[in-house]
Design an enzyme around this catalytic site. Structure first.
Site: not given
Ligand code: GDP
Length: 423
Positions: A12, A16, A39-41, A304-305
């Site tokens: 997380d 993504g 999941g990647h968001t 919740p993380r």
């Molecule tokens: P992944 O599994 O490593 O891709 O991570 P997740 O997708 O679970 O969590 C990353 C979350 O943080 C997602 O909702 C992203 O849109 C968001 N995100 C990524 N980079 C940033 C950032 O620099 N700032 C903020 N506020 N949100 C971010």
């Protein structure tokens, strides 16, 4: 050009978003391990997307995406995920998605076993995502799993379904006392959700080898982070696959090549899902504040993380495990909420101060040593150049580079695709 993007922490980290951004320079994006347990968001001009199995490159029309042999694929989940993306106008065809014939299929009985085991463990549960990942990887190494390439030989599939049902029932029925698994339901599932992907299944190794020889640029996308790696993570509170960059060519399908570059994604504070040691963890109001500020709820599960400040000990170890040539620091904007920013700079273990990431049992006894840094208390989400950042934010970045002995190539300051600063 062969590049891996991998997580430095517990997952997380925002991989993504960074794969989505970097994929503009690549022809192919490959997932090489894991399944739909994380999941990647990704948020870009086309909308907000949650990707569990599909590589983040699927959101770019010109990129070819690969699901490698190191993955475990829940074909029903894949079907639903693809459906949701298609509804938002994302094209998914055998031209832009290739699935390894050697990738293993996550079956409903794997999900069932995952749930039955967590329930049996009660308060000792692992905090599994209950997506069947540990049972399916166990079957892979027991040589009792179905692979994507097997789906199309009707006669041998039927035979294996019968053998596997019989074997599975030793645990499902006789072990857990659950209703038995039948060969008919196995075949029915595979025909309903597996066959849909027939035209996408291919010898990905051959495809990638040719692409590499032609000079195509390949990006390997990891799920989770170094501290969840089956070998190097906080075992047994790890995932069941290798999340390490060095595994990328193997899990993608071209074991003989060497990576040109590894980009580690690291978060400006810490978060961790599930059970296990998490030394720098915040509790109570302190945790609630950071969780809310960072929106730290699981993309796959909504859980919740657990959260805490940046952990120098764990992150330095993660950088070393990944062999990261460069590091991207994400979510720096979240720390704008603090007057003073805490960081965990060492652990105290049995009265001694340590800087090396210890074994899991020692971690369970370790206490965090916190230091405070000056905050900046200003909105940095619009900053696009280093010079636009407040001096305290630049100090924080410099502190991380020095304490983790790494080079930060980018800092992310928002969820949107363009919210990054090149260092
Ligand atoms: P992944 O599994 O490593 O891709 O991570 P997740 O997708 O679970 O969590 C990353 C979350 O943080 C997602 O909702 C992203 O849109 C968001 N995100 C990524 N980079 C940033 C950032 O620099 N700032 C903020 N506020 N949100 C971010």
């Amino acid at each position: 050009m062969l590049t891996a993007i991998c997580g430095i922490n517990w997952g997380d980290e925002g991989k993504g978003k960074m794969v989505d951004l970097f994929s503009r320079d690549y022809d192919i994006v490959c997932r090489y391990q894991g399944g739909n347990n994380a999941g990647h968001t990704v948020i870009n001009e086309r909308g907000k997307f949650v990707l569990n199995l599909l590589p983040s490159g699927i959101l770019r029309r010109e990129v070819v995406n690969v699901l490698g042999n190191g993955m475990v694929i829940d074909v029903k989940h894949l079907t639903n995920e693809a459906q949701k993306l298609r509804e938002k106008g994302v094209e998914i065809t055998p031209e832009n998605l290739k699935i390894s014939d050697k990738a293993v299929i996550t079956m409903p009985y794997h999900v069932l076993l995952d749930c039955l085991e967590e329930e049996r463990l009660k308060d000792k549960k692992f905090g599994s995502t209950r997506r069947g990942i540990a049972p399916v990887y166990a079957d892979k190494y027991m040589k009792k799993a179905f692979r994507m390439g097997e789906l199309f030989d009707e006669k041998s599939l039927k035979l294996r379904a019968e053998e596997i049902a019989e074997w599975k029932n030793l645990t499902v029925e006789r072990g857990y006392g659950h209703a038995p698994v039948t060969a008919e339901e196995i075949l029915d599932y595979l025909y309903t959700f597996g066959m849909i992907w027939k035209d996408y299944v291919t010898d990905v190794g051959s495809f990638l080898t040719h692409a590499n020889e032609e000079g195509k640029k390949i990006l390997f996308e990891a799920q989770l982070g170094a501290l969840r790696d089956i070998d190097f993570g906080i075992y047994p509170y790890t995932s069941s696959s290798s999340t390490i960059a060095a595994y990328a060519p193997i899990g993608a399908g071209i074991p003989g090549v060497k990576l040109d570059k590894c980009i580690g994604i690291m978060k400006a504070y810490s978060s961790c899902v599930g059970e296990g040691p998490f030394t720098a963890e915040y509790f109570g109001e302190k945790a609630d504040f950071l969780r809310e500020a960072g929106g730290e709820y699981g993309a796959a599960t909504g859980r919740p993380r657990r959260v805490g400040p940046f952990d120098v000990v764990a992150s330095s170890y993660g950088i070393r495990c990944q062999g990261a040539d460069e590091v991207v620091l994400t979510k720096l904007d979240i720390l704008s909420a603090y007057d003073e920013i805490e960081v965990c700079t060492a652990y105290e273990l049995d009265g001694k101060i340590i800087h090396e990431f210890p074994s899991t049992n020692e971690l369970l006894r370790a206490k965090p040593v916190f230091e405070k840094r000056k905050g900046w208390r200003a909105d940095i989400t619009k900053c696009r150049k280093k010079e636009e950042l407040p001096p305290e934010a630049i100090d924080y970045i410099k502190f991380i580079e020095d304490s983790c002995k790494c080079r930060l190539s980018y800092v992310a300051v928002g969820a949107e695709r363009d919210a990054v600063i090149k260092m």
